[in-house]
Design an enzyme around this catalytic site. Structure first.
Site, short mmCIF file in Angstrom:
data_model
loop_
_atom_site.label_atom_id
_atom_site.label_comp_id
_atom_site.label_asym_id
_atom_site.label_seq_id
_atom_site.Cartn_x
_atom_site.Cartn_y
_atom_site.Cartn_z
N SER A 160 -9.39 1.55 3.09
CA SER A 160 -8.59 2.38 2.19
C SER A 160 -7.56 1.58 1.40
O SER A 160 -7.00 2.08 0.43
CB SER A 160 -7.87 3.48 2.99
OG SER A 160 -6.98 2.93 3.94
N LYS B 166 0.85 -1.19 0.00
CA LYS B 166 0.00 0.00 0.00
C LYS B 166 0.88 1.25 0.00
O LYS B 166 1.89 1.30 0.72
CB LYS B 166 -0.91 -0.02 1.23
CG LYS B 166 -1.93 1.10 1.32
CD LYS B 166 -2.80 0.90 2.56
CE LYS B 166 -3.86 1.97 2.70
NZ LYS B 166 -4.71 1.75 3.91
N SER C 231 -9.62 -0.70 7.22
CA SER C 231 -9.05 -0.64 5.87
C SER C 231 -8.42 -1.94 5.41
O SER C 231 -8.17 -2.11 4.21
CB SER C 231 -8.00 0.47 5.81
OG SER C 231 -8.60 1.73 6.04
#
Length: 596
Positions: A153, A77, A177
């Site tokens: 996210s 990420k 997330s």
């Protein structure tokens, strides 16, 4: 959706060992595959061939027998640092070029894993939808149906894993997330215990609540990654040491579910049905469902964004908000800007409220071993989200926002598919540092809900995990057997019965002098027989006090089982046989008791 290379970690390692595959072949294949899915907006930065060559050259000096993640491709990420790749947190004005890997990335790379690139996310990890990423990246699309949201996210990390672009991926999970995208893309999503994995080298959202999460194809692979990633980092003030002992999950475990009127599916009856099926599946694995009052958890969830913790997001991004506010998406800026308005009094008031809620919520562990909830109420199309972007984003955090505030470990597990073909998931959570126990249960639950991985046709391979981390197995043969007078010395230490079995055919048993309670002594003798015994799993931090209470001439040594295993168990010193009566012929301690 077919892939030509199965990216399961064991499958890749087997291919490398046989010579059928090389890491260079796998990387080349995955770079081509990434181009096929450019329209899903998975990547913020895909590593160049030159960058990847450094990792490939290193592997030429090693082998799969040297490195547990040899040649395993993974994604990161883009709020986690990878040396040689930019970090943006989905904000171009924030872009910087780290010289070092984040500690968790370094641990994986040292084990042989190859970072293929940095993945898309809701800007500054603020959102659960996967659409809050500005141009030139744009919203990340669901791996199964691009008309639906991917979840956020950690959107790109989940979609990359689900599309077969990598074997696993790292996300972060402050409010859900790492679990919401797993549910929407048919994956395992592990949110480890807060502080278990180092967060040094991670762009903070809420420093006191941030943790690195893992997207994996199965629970067993998540366990492999967790073990490697759990590197000690003395430079991280937020990392916590692993406890010595763990409470094992009993075979006849009890799991909590919220009261029916506290469950929210946003009108989606298919989602309600899938959750009901997850309950039945856990029951089929030996669980007993217990309905509990879920209100303390829901109240804690509201504190995350309605309380002062938003101030932590403001601290992490305040230079940009103050000097270049236009560089943030409006929705991101509006949420984070609220953090500038709190006071110290507000912060302490919220801490007091949270402490009271945690005390109330923790009472559930007196009744159950695990809590089961949906991961999200439902899933939305991109069009539905656009109609109510804030309200629907908030709704997705119903069952996730409280987890780090209350210091629990959690794993999201696929629950199956809705009539529209989209997946949903359930979440199991437990007290801190029960990560291995949750993954073991997930390894049994996952294959009951689906037979495939992510958006692929790859068959799910979910070998059953037997968690023994932080526990010690102890063989008992006398008064500590279940239902007998000293068994409470085990159950009072949270030990569980794991197996009823027999010793190898080379033991004798004697009734020792003294008592009460009456005690047997078991000795090894080549002219002996197989004797019935029980294996109890004891938390490692309770083992010492248990052994300290064993009177002479008994002690703990190694006992051979009928299947050839050796386990710690009760043995007797030869001096204890003075005045003892041999009872071997009665077939064990219960046989002796029956004879009386």
């Amino acid at each position: 959706m077919k892939t030509t290379i199965n990216l399961d970690i064991p499958s890749l390692l087997q291919g490398y060992r046989s010579g059928e595959l090389t890491p260079a072949m796998v990387v080349a294949h995955l770079r081509e595959r990434a181009a096929e899915f450019a329209d899903r907006n998975v990547w913020i930065h895909l590593a160049s061939e030159e960058t990847l060559s450094v990792y490939l050259e290193r592997l030429q000096q090693a082998s799969p027998d040297d490195l547990p993640l040899y040649g395993i491709p993974f994604a990161v990420k883009d709020n986690i640092d990878v040396a040689g790749m930019p970090t943006t947190a989905a904000c171009e004005a924030f872009r910087y070029h780290p010289e070092q890997h984040a500690v968790v990335v370094e641990a994986l790379v040292s084990a042989g894993a190859i970072p293929l690139g940095k993945t898309n996310l809701d800007q500054f990890a603020t959102g659960l939808v996967g659409t809050r990423s500005p141009e030139p990246w744009g919203p990340c699309h669901n791996s199964i149906n691009p008309a639906y949201i991917s979840g956020g996210s950690s959107s790109g990390s989940a979609v990359a894993t689900a599309l077969g672009l990598v074997s696993f991926a790292l996300g972060t999970d402050t409010a859900g997330s790492g679990r919401v995208p797993a549910a929407f893309n048919n994956l395992i999503g592990l949110k480890p215990t807060l502080g278990r994995l180092s967060v040094r080298g991670v762009v903070p959202a809420c420093q006191s609540l941030d943790c690195v999460s893992i997207f994996a194809r199965s629970a067993s692979q998540a366990q492999t990654i967790l073990t490697v990633a759990s590197a000690r980092d003395d430079g991280d003030p937020w990392q916590r040491p692993l406890p010595v002992g763990h409470r094992p999950l009993p075979g006849n475990f009890r799991f909590a579910v919220p009261k029916d009127d506290q469950l929210d599916f946003d009108g989606d009856e298919g989602a309600r049905d899938l959750f009901g099926e997850s309950i039945r599946q856990l029951e089929s694995l030996g669980g007993e469902a217990v309905t509990v009052n879920f209100q303390p958890f829901l109240d804690a969830a509201r504190l995350l964004y309605e309380g002062p913790w938003v101030a932590e997001r403001y601290l992490a991004t305040s230079p940009l908000i103050q000097e270049q506010p236009e560089t943030l998406l409006e929705v991101t800026r509006n949420i984070i800007s609220q953090g500038a308005n709190g006071s110290a009094a507000d912060a302490f008031s919220a801490r007091y409220r949270l402490q009271a809620l945690k005390r109330e919520a923790d009472q559930v562990w007196e009744q159950v071993d695990v809590v089961l909830t949906p991961t999200t109420p439902t899933i939305y199309t991109l069009d539905q989200l656009e109609q109510e972007p804030v309200a629907r984003n908030s709704r997705l955090g119903t069952y996730t926002n409280f987890m780090n505030l209350l210091d629990y470990s959690a794993v999201a597990v696929p629950s199956g598919f809705l009539a529209n073909g989209l997946p949903l998931g359930c979440t199991m959570f437990a007290p801190a540092f029960q990560d291995e126990g949750l993954l073991a249960l997930a390894s049994r639950l996952h294959p009951l809900a689906t037979t495939t991985v992510g958006a692929l046709e790859d068959p799910l391979r979910s070998p059953v995990l037997e968690p023994s981390e932080g526990t010690i197995d102890v063989l008992v043969c006398g008064a500590h057997l279940s239902g007998l007078p000293l068994n409470h010395q085990l159950t009072g230490r949270n030990a569980i019965l794991t197996e009823t079995t027999e010793t190898a055919p080379c033991y004798r048993m004697y009734l020792l002098a003294g008592g009460p309670p009456l005690r047997p002594g078991m000795i090894r003798d080549e002219d002996g027989i197989s004797l019935p015994v029980e294996i109890w799993r004891v938390p490692a931090d309770q083992f010492g006090s248990f052994v300290a209470g064993i009177p002479a001439p008994l002690g703990i040594g190694k006992v051979e089982l009928a299947d050839g295993r050796w386990v710690p168990g009760f043995i007797c010193e030869p001096i204890g046989l003075a005045g003892a009566e041999e009872i071997t012929h009665l077939g064990g301690w219960r046989g002796f008791l029956a004879s009386r």
